[in-house]
Design a protein around this motif. Sequence first.
Motif, PDB file in Angstrom:
ATOM      1  N   VAL A 185       0.858  -1.179   0.000  1.00 15.85           N
ATOM      2  CA  VAL A 185       0.000   0.000   0.000  1.00 15.85           C
ATOM      3  C   VAL A 185       0.897   1.232   0.000  1.00 15.85           C
ATOM      4  CG1 VAL A 185      -1.884   1.202   1.185  1.00 15.85           C
ATOM      5  CG2 VAL A 185      -1.715  -1.288   1.325  1.00 15.85           C
ATOM      6  N   MET A 186       0.617   2.195  -0.885  1.00 13.83           N
ATOM      7  CA  MET A 186       1.428   3.394  -0.998  1.00 13.83           C
ATOM      8  C   MET A 186       0.564   4.540  -1.530  1.00 13.83           C
ATOM      9  SD  MET A 186       3.671   2.550  -4.432  1.00 13.83           S
ATOM     10  CE  MET A 186       4.441   1.130  -3.691  1.00 13.83           C
ATOM     11  N   HIS A 187       1.099   5.740  -1.468  1.00 14.45           N
ATOM     12  CA  HIS A 187       0.336   6.878  -1.988  1.00 14.45           C
ATOM     13  C   HIS A 187       0.535   7.041  -3.491  1.00 14.45           C
ATOM     14  CE1 HIS A 187      -1.872  10.602  -2.038  1.00 14.45           C
ATOM     15  NE2 HIS A 187      -0.844  11.214  -2.606  1.00 14.45           N
ATOM     16  N   HIS A 188       1.773   7.120  -3.954  1.00 14.34           N
ATOM     17  CA  HIS A 188       2.048   7.394  -5.361  1.00 14.34           C
ATOM     18  C   HIS A 188       1.969   6.115  -6.199  1.00 14.34           C
ATOM     19  CE1 HIS A 188       3.866  10.877  -3.329  1.00 14.34           C
ATOM     20  NE2 HIS A 188       3.614  11.528  -4.443  1.00 14.34           N
ATOM     21  N   PRO A 189       1.391   6.193  -7.394  1.00 16.12           N
ATOM     22  CA  PRO A 189       1.272   4.990  -8.234  1.00 16.12           C
ATOM     23  C   PRO A 189       2.624   4.566  -8.800  1.00 16.12           C
ATOM     24  CG  PRO A 189       0.475   6.912  -9.428  1.00 16.12           C
ATOM     25  CD  PRO A 189       0.743   7.366  -8.021  1.00 16.12           C
ATOM     26  N   PRO A 190       2.902   3.262  -8.825  1.00 18.70           N
ATOM     27  CA  PRO A 190       4.166   2.772  -9.363  1.00 18.70           C
ATOM     28  C   PRO A 190       4.108   2.446 -10.853  1.00 18.70           C
ATOM     29  CG  PRO A 190       3.033   0.978  -8.304  1.00 18.70           C
ATOM     30  CD  PRO A 190       2.148   2.186  -8.153  1.00 18.70           C
ATOM     31  N   LEU A 191       3.018   2.845 -11.516  1.00 24.00           N
ATOM     32  CA  LEU A 191       2.857   2.676 -12.956  1.00 24.00           C
ATOM     33  C   LEU A 191       2.313   3.975 -13.545  1.00 24.00           C
ATOM     34  CD1 LEU A 191       1.058  -0.787 -13.342  1.00 24.00           C
ATOM     35  CD2 LEU A 191       3.447  -0.290 -13.854  1.00 24.00           C
ATOM     36  N   ALA A 192       2.543   4.173 -14.841  1.00 22.88           N
ATOM     37  CA  ALA A 192       1.886   5.281 -15.536  1.00 22.88           C
ATOM     38  C   ALA A 192       0.377   5.012 -15.583  1.00 22.88           C
ATOM     39  CB  ALA A 192       2.438   5.413 -16.947  1.00 22.88           C
ATOM     40  N   VAL A 193      -0.420   6.075 -15.396  1.00 19.31           N
ATOM     41  CA  VAL A 193      -1.876   5.923 -15.372  1.00 19.31           C
ATOM     42  C   VAL A 193      -2.539   6.498 -16.623  1.00 19.31           C
ATOM     43  CG1 VAL A 193      -1.905   5.908 -12.864  1.00 19.31           C
ATOM     44  CG2 VAL A 193      -2.283   8.068 -14.082  1.00 19.31           C
ATOM     45  N   GLY A 194      -1.743   7.072 -17.543  1.00 19.90           N
ATOM     46  CA  GLY A 194      -2.305   7.560 -18.797  1.00 19.90           C
ATOM     47  C   GLY A 194      -2.703   9.012 -18.809  1.00 19.90           C
ATOM     48  N   SER A 195      -2.365   9.758 -17.766  1.00 16.86           N
ATOM     49  CA  SER A 195      -2.565  11.210 -17.727  1.00 16.86           C
ATOM     50  C   SER A 195      -1.183  11.852 -17.641  1.00 16.86           C
ATOM     51  CB  SER A 195      -3.402  11.629 -16.514  1.00 16.86           C
ATOM     52  OG  SER A 195      -4.743  11.203 -16.648  1.00 16.86           O
ATOM     53  N   ALA A 196      -0.822  12.673 -18.635  1.00 13.86           N
ATOM     54  CA  ALA A 196       0.539  13.183 -18.724  1.00 13.86           C
ATOM     55  C   ALA A 196       0.967  13.912 -17.457  1.00 13.86           C
ATOM     56  CB  ALA A 196       0.673  14.092 -19.941  1.00 13.86           C
ATOM     57  N   LEU A 252      -0.243  13.690 -14.373  1.00 14.65           N
ATOM     58  CA  LEU A 252      -0.150  12.797 -13.214  1.00 14.65           C
ATOM     59  C   LEU A 252       1.052  11.875 -13.313  1.00 14.65           C
ATOM     60  CD1 LEU A 252      -3.802  11.648 -12.380  1.00 14.65           C
ATOM     61  CD2 LEU A 252      -2.196  12.810 -10.846  1.00 14.65           C
ATOM     62  N   ASP A 253       1.365  11.419 -14.530  1.00 13.03           N
ATOM     63  CA  ASP A 253       2.480  10.497 -14.687  1.00 13.03           C
ATOM     64  C   ASP A 253       3.813  11.154 -14.343  1.00 13.03           C
ATOM     65  OD1 ASP A 253       0.821   8.430 -15.357  1.00 13.03           O
ATOM     66  OD2 ASP A 253       0.969   8.777 -17.518  1.00 13.03           O
ATOM     67  N   GLU A 254       3.896  12.475 -14.472  1.00 12.04           N
ATOM     68  CA  GLU A 254       5.100  13.193 -14.051  1.00 12.04           C
ATOM     69  C   GLU A 254       5.205  13.281 -12.530  1.00 12.04           C
ATOM     70  OE1 GLU A 254       5.072  16.997 -15.889  1.00 12.04           O
ATOM     71  OE2 GLU A 254       5.461  16.218 -17.908  1.00 12.04           O
ATOM     72  N   LEU A 255       4.087  13.046 -11.839  1.00  7.92           N
ATOM     73  CA  LEU A 255       4.033  13.192 -10.384  1.00  7.92           C
ATOM     74  C   LEU A 255       3.873  11.847  -9.680  1.00  7.92           C
ATOM     75  CD1 LEU A 255       1.616  16.276 -10.218  1.00  7.92           C
ATOM     76  CD2 LEU A 255       4.112  16.267 -10.348  1.00  7.92           C
ATOM     77  N   GLY A 256       4.134  10.766 -10.383  1.00  6.22           N
ATOM     78  CA  GLY A 256       4.020   9.443  -9.785  1.00  6.22           C
ATOM     79  C   GLY A 256       5.277   9.059  -9.019  1.00  6.22           C
ATOM     80  N   ILE A 311      -4.170   9.583  -7.406  1.00  8.71           N
ATOM     81  CA  ILE A 311      -4.651   9.829  -8.762  1.00  8.71           C
ATOM     82  C   ILE A 311      -6.130  10.205  -8.827  1.00  8.71           C
ATOM     83  CG2 ILE A 311      -2.857   8.417  -9.797  1.00  8.71           C
ATOM     84  CD1 ILE A 311      -4.865   6.160 -10.109  1.00  8.71           C
ATOM     85  N   HIS A 312      -6.845  10.117  -7.711  1.00  5.37           N
ATOM     86  CA  HIS A 312      -8.242  10.584  -7.647  1.00  5.37           C
ATOM     87  C   HIS A 312      -9.116   9.951  -8.734  1.00  5.37           C
ATOM     88  CE1 HIS A 312      -7.753  14.400  -5.027  1.00  5.37           C
ATOM     89  NE2 HIS A 312      -6.598  13.749  -4.995  1.00  5.37           N
TER      90      HIS A 312
END
Length: 248
Positions: A143-154, A156-160, A185-186
């Motif tokens: 369990v973590m806050h930041h996603p460990p994969l790209a989510v497809g939003s440019a 957000l992916d810079e802030l993962g 990622i809301h």
Amino acid sequence: MRLVQISDCHLQADPRARSRARSRAGFPLRQLEAVIEAVNRERPDMVLVTGDVSQDETAASYRLAVRTLGALDAPWFWLAGNHDEPALMAEARELPDELELGSWRVLLLDTRVSGQPHGELGPERLGWLADRLEEDDRPTLLVMHHPPLAVGSAWLDELGLLDREAFWQTLAAYRQVKAVLCGHIHQAFASRRRLEAGAVAVYGCPSTTDQFLPGAETFAVDEASRPGYRVVDLEAGDLTTWVERVEP
């Protein structure tokens, strides 16, 4: 065993404060209360709050969070997000790094980088993770806050999670890791990363307040979506999960 994930509450010291959305702004406290009422109907064994509990990083916002989350009918635990101040959180309630849930083990990873919106684990925390996995081969949920994969939003992916490849390299040898739950990622999100030891699922969670528009190049609120939470049913080495939405 049933686990419920809620995330990104963005409470402020003022319980009447509106959200940061540019239009149709909601009331984060009222929305969180509605989510909690719905979560209690799920009869979970545990609730995890995956970061960004606060928007203004004040002690008063965490006291408000503890009072509000106290209405949950199950034990609940939290971790810090990029909008949080861990020292103030810890004063209000413990920040655990490991939990037991039936035959499953839950490891909570701190991905926060002080003063930055992106996340990172770094060598020390990755070493801690490897040590914990080496000592116990029970089915494990990370369990973590930041996603460990790209989510497809440019944007957000810079802030993962910046060191995501180092994270996956750490997991490569450990078959017991079944899934990762993340916040930040809301939005509802489901993907997986294939490793030599087997595939690891990655699940994102709606916010309890405003939702981000999936696939957006720049910051955008999904005004058609609603607050929500994720339900995770854990069985012997396997899990089933889905997202529920709430009318605030």
